[in-house]
Design a protein around this motif. Sequence first.
Motif, PDB file in Angstrom:
ATOM      1  N   GLU A   1     -24.142   2.019  -7.428  1.00 26.65           N
ATOM      2  CA  GLU A   1     -24.471   3.337  -7.983  1.00 26.65           C
ATOM      3  C   GLU A   1     -23.314   4.310  -7.789  1.00 26.65           C
ATOM      4  O   GLU A   1     -22.983   5.085  -8.690  1.00 26.65           O
ATOM      5  N   GLN A   2     -22.686   4.265  -6.618  1.00 28.90           N
ATOM      6  CA  GLN A   2     -21.548   5.135  -6.350  1.00 28.90           C
ATOM      7  C   GLN A   2     -20.390   4.824  -7.305  1.00 28.90           C
ATOM      8  O   GLN A   2     -19.732   5.729  -7.807  1.00 28.90           O
ATOM      9  N   GLU A   3     -20.152   3.553  -7.567  1.00 32.43           N
ATOM     10  CA  GLU A   3     -19.091   3.169  -8.493  1.00 32.43           C
ATOM     11  C   GLU A   3     -19.376   3.690  -9.900  1.00 32.43           C
ATOM     12  O   GLU A   3     -18.466   4.175 -10.583  1.00 32.43           O
ATOM     13  N   LEU A   4     -20.636   3.606 -10.332  1.00 32.46           N
ATOM     14  CA  LEU A   4     -21.005   4.147 -11.643  1.00 32.46           C
ATOM     15  C   LEU A   4     -20.770   5.651 -11.708  1.00 32.46           C
ATOM     16  O   LEU A   4     -20.205   6.159 -12.676  1.00 32.46           O
ATOM     17  N   ARG A   5     -21.217   6.361 -10.687  1.00 35.91           N
ATOM     18  CA  ARG A   5     -21.047   7.823 -10.662  1.00 35.91           C
ATOM     19  C   ARG A   5     -19.573   8.203 -10.636  1.00 35.91           C
ATOM     20  O   ARG A   5     -19.150   9.132 -11.321  1.00 35.91           O
TER      21      ARG A   5
ATOM     22  N   LEU B   1     -15.558  12.232 -16.842  1.00 36.34           N
ATOM     23  CA  LEU B   1     -16.044  12.648 -18.156  1.00 36.34           C
ATOM     24  C   LEU B   1     -16.970  13.850 -18.037  1.00 36.34           C
ATOM     25  O   LEU B   1     -16.867  14.800 -18.812  1.00 36.34           O
ATOM     26  N   ALA B   2     -17.852  13.838 -17.065  1.00 32.61           N
ATOM     27  CA  ALA B   2     -18.766  14.968 -16.872  1.00 32.61           C
ATOM     28  C   ALA B   2     -17.997  16.252 -16.557  1.00 32.61           C
ATOM     29  O   ALA B   2     -18.315  17.319 -17.092  1.00 32.61           O
TER      30      ALA B   2
ATOM     31  N   TYR C   1     -17.216  26.407  -7.742  1.00 29.82           N
ATOM     32  CA  TYR C   1     -18.610  26.419  -7.330  1.00 29.82           C
ATOM     33  C   TYR C   1     -19.538  26.388  -8.542  1.00 29.82           C
ATOM     34  O   TYR C   1     -20.558  25.691  -8.541  1.00 29.82           O
ATOM     35  N   ALA C   2     -19.186  27.129  -9.599  1.00 30.34           N
ATOM     36  CA  ALA C   2     -20.002  27.119 -10.817  1.00 30.34           C
ATOM     37  C   ALA C   2     -19.994  25.734 -11.450  1.00 30.34           C
ATOM     38  O   ALA C   2     -21.008  25.281 -11.994  1.00 30.34           O
ATOM     39  N   LEU C   3     -18.858  25.049 -11.364  1.00 26.58           N
ATOM     40  CA  LEU C   3     -18.777  23.694 -11.891  1.00 26.58           C
ATOM     41  C   LEU C   3     -19.681  22.750 -11.095  1.00 26.58           C
ATOM     42  O   LEU C   3     -20.385  21.919 -11.675  1.00 26.58           O
ATOM     43  N   LEU C   4     -19.678  22.893  -9.779  1.00 28.81           N
ATOM     44  CA  LEU C   4     -20.597  22.099  -8.945  1.00 28.81           C
ATOM     45  C   LEU C   4     -22.043  22.322  -9.376  1.00 28.81           C
ATOM     46  O   LEU C   4     -22.815  21.371  -9.513  1.00 28.81           O
ATOM     47  N   SER C   5     -22.406  23.567  -9.610  1.00 31.17           N
ATOM     48  CA  SER C   5     -23.776  23.903 -10.020  1.00 31.17           C
ATOM     49  C   SER C   5     -24.088  23.351 -11.403  1.00 31.17           C
ATOM     50  O   SER C   5     -25.175  22.799 -11.627  1.00 31.17           O
ATOM     51  N   THR C   6     -23.151  23.484 -12.331  1.00 29.55           N
ATOM     52  CA  THR C   6     -23.343  22.966 -13.685  1.00 29.55           C
ATOM     53  C   THR C   6     -23.551  21.464 -13.658  1.00 29.55           C
ATOM     54  O   THR C   6     -24.457  20.936 -14.317  1.00 29.55           O
ATOM     55  N   LEU C   7     -22.720  20.776 -12.900  1.00 32.91           N
ATOM     56  CA  LEU C   7     -22.844  19.323 -12.801  1.00 32.91           C
ATOM     57  C   LEU C   7     -24.172  18.941 -12.144  1.00 32.91           C
ATOM     58  O   LEU C   7     -24.856  18.021 -12.600  1.00 32.91           O
TER      59      LEU C   7
ATOM     60  N   ASP D   1     -26.958  20.673 -12.091  1.00 29.72           N
ATOM     61  CA  ASP D   1     -28.043  20.963 -13.030  1.00 29.72           C
ATOM     62  C   ASP D   1     -28.172  19.866 -14.086  1.00 29.72           C
ATOM     63  O   ASP D   1     -29.261  19.616 -14.597  1.00 29.72           O
ATOM     64  N   ALA D   2     -27.062  19.223 -14.409  1.00 29.67           N
ATOM     65  CA  ALA D   2     -27.072  18.142 -15.400  1.00 29.67           C
ATOM     66  C   ALA D   2     -27.409  16.791 -14.768  1.00 29.67           C
ATOM     67  O   ALA D   2     -27.499  15.788 -15.468  1.00 29.67           O
ATOM     68  N   GLY D   3     -27.572  16.748 -13.438  1.00 26.81           N
ATOM     69  CA  GLY D   3     -27.949  15.512 -12.765  1.00 26.81           C
ATOM     70  C   GLY D   3     -26.805  14.789 -12.083  1.00 26.81           C
ATOM     71  O   GLY D   3     -26.977  13.677 -11.595  1.00 26.81           O
ATOM     72  N   PHE D   4     -25.624  15.403 -12.033  1.00 26.58           N
ATOM     73  CA  PHE D   4     -24.466  14.806 -11.360  1.00 26.58           C
ATOM     74  C   PHE D   4     -24.323  15.433  -9.983  1.00 26.58           C
ATOM     75  O   PHE D   4     -23.912  16.589  -9.870  1.00 26.58           O
ATOM     76  N   GLN D   5     -24.689  14.688  -8.973  1.00 26.54           N
ATOM     77  CA  GLN D   5     -24.559  15.180  -7.605  1.00 26.54           C
ATOM     78  C   GLN D   5     -23.163  14.826  -7.111  1.00 26.54           C
ATOM     79  O   GLN D   5     -22.815  13.659  -7.021  1.00 26.54           O
ATOM     80  N   ILE D   6     -22.370  15.831  -6.805  1.00 22.03           N
ATOM     81  CA  ILE D   6     -21.007  15.624  -6.332  1.00 22.03           C
ATOM     82  C   ILE D   6     -20.725  16.648  -5.247  1.00 22.03           C
ATOM     83  O   ILE D   6     -21.160  17.803  -5.335  1.00 22.03           O
ATOM     84  N   GLU D   7     -20.036  16.218  -4.242  1.00 22.34           N
ATOM     85  CA  GLU D   7     -19.693  17.092  -3.128  1.00 22.34           C
ATOM     86  C   GLU D   7     -18.421  17.871  -3.467  1.00 22.34           C
ATOM     87  O   GLU D   7     -17.557  17.372  -4.199  1.00 22.34           O
ATOM     88  N   ALA D   8     -18.296  19.052  -2.895  1.00 23.50           N
ATOM     89  CA  ALA D   8     -17.105  19.870  -3.126  1.00 23.50           C
ATOM     90  C   ALA D   8     -15.843  19.145  -2.684  1.00 23.50           C
ATOM     91  O   ALA D   8     -14.806  19.224  -3.362  1.00 23.50           O
ATOM     92  N   ASN D   9     -15.917  18.402  -1.578  1.00 19.47           N
ATOM     93  CA  ASN D   9     -14.729  17.704  -1.087  1.00 19.47           C
ATOM     94  C   ASN D   9     -14.344  16.524  -1.979  1.00 19.47           C
ATOM     95  O   ASN D   9     -13.290  15.933  -1.792  1.00 19.47           O
ATOM     96  N   THR D  10     -15.167  16.183  -2.944  1.00 19.07           N
ATOM     97  CA  THR D  10     -14.826  15.195  -3.960  1.00 19.07           C
ATOM     98  C   THR D  10     -14.350  15.883  -5.238  1.00 19.07           C
ATOM     99  O   THR D  10     -13.395  15.443  -5.873  1.00 19.07           O
TER     100      THR D  10
END
Length: 115
Positions: free
Chosen positions: A13-17, A23-24, A36-42, A44-53
């Motif tokens: 799953e991590q490799e897929l994300r 692209l996201a 920070y707004a990009l983190l929130s946008t992602l 909200d669209a279902g892409f969970q990503i950490e700031a340090n990534t």
Amino acid sequence: MDTDDAATLATHEQELRRGTIVLASLAACRTPRYGYALLSTLADAGFQIEANTLYPLLRRLEKQGLLKAEWNTDEARPRKYYTLTDLGSQMADSLRDEWAALTRSLTTLWKDDPA
């Protein structure tokens, strides 16, 4: 599913994300966004990503010429906004087309598999 199977699934799953977050991020930066707004946008669209990534990814995409970054100091808190470059827009379109082709291929495989 036992612990080993769950760990294997989590790895895949991590490799897929990891493969889709570029692209996201490009899709989200079609309009200027600060980190920070990009983190929130992602999110909200279902892409969970950490700031340090995300932040190293944004710097890499900027270095590759796919994003441009500009500081906005008009507000009380300066923010670095990321926007697609022309090359980034072309790359996002190409990656989106590839994603759509892969989705069609996988859909075909699922339809053809009797299981």
